[in-house]
Scaffold this motif. Structure first.
Motif: not given
Length: 223
Positions: A17-19, A23-24, A191-195, A199-202
């Motif tokens: 759910g978090i990802r 991610a989208y 939330t922005l930290a998750g985004v 983004h960094m992983i990609r």
């Protein structure tokens, strides 16, 4: 390892759910419907609590395994709405586009820019050069840091060279836009930290062993 004790849901469901949310470009209610279609009944407010609780822990794990960045940074800030008011998301990338760091602040001034600069330097060390637009606050922050630490960070003002960070803003805001504004500063930060994390992983900024897709890399942070 991140602990998921006390939750009524399995670890894999929480991470899924978090990802998907970070991610989208989807809203919590859309994610709630998607999970329901897969046999998981979870309220959108619970999804929000998962993000606020676990993203900071995932971000901490990511930072411990983050790849180094270059010594030439592009620094800029963009706008994010929190509780109906505009706040400021400071961000920096290196010359090849790797994310250096980010920080959400209530104000846009020398103190806020200096806080962001210290945070980025604590993670990656002192850069040789920082490119900015004609921002008095950012200039003052870099000059303050140089004076305080006897550093020699070169300040370069060039709008064209800073296009790379402005383009990178768009990738982050594209995901954040459907979130319909943030209800609290804490929720916005998480939330922005998750985004930013996804983004960094990609962009290939997580040290990994073996070939893992972005989703697998994200889940590996909880192990």
């Amino acid at each position: 390892m991140i602990e998921f004790k006390g939750s009524h849901f399995e670890r894999e469901v929480i991470l899924w759910g978090i990802r998907w949310y970070v991610a989208y470009p989807i809203s919590y209610r859309q994610l709630e419907e998607m999970l329901e279609e897969r046999g998981v009944e979870v309220d959108h407010s619970t999804l929000n609590r998962w993000v606020v609780k676990y993203v900071p822990l995932l971000d901490q794990q990511f930072r411990a395994r983050k790849r180094p960045v270059g010594a030439s940074w592009r620094l800029d800030e963009t706008y994010v709405k929190v509780k109906g008011s505009w706040k400021y998301l400071y961000r920096a990338v290196d010359k090849v586009g790797a994310t250096v760091d980010f920080l959400l602040t209530a104000k846009r001034d020398r103190k806020a820019a200096l806080r962001f600069l210290r945070k980025a330097i604590n993670q990656h060390g002192v850069p040789k050069k920082i490119t900015i637009e004609k921002s008095g606050a950012n200039t003052a922050a870099i000059e303050s840091y140089n004076a305080e630490h006897e550093a020699e960070i070169e300040i370069h003002q060039n709008k064209f060279l800073n296009n790379i960070v402005e383009q990178d803003h768009r990738a982050v805001k594209r995901v954040a836009r459907p979130m319909l504004g943030f209800k609290s500063f804490r929720a916005a930060m998480a939330t922005l930290a998750g985004v930013e994390l996804m983004h960094m992983i990609r962009k290939g900024q997580l040290r990994t062993t073996g070939e893992l897709c972005p989703a697998q890399q994200f889940y590996s942070l909880a192990v």
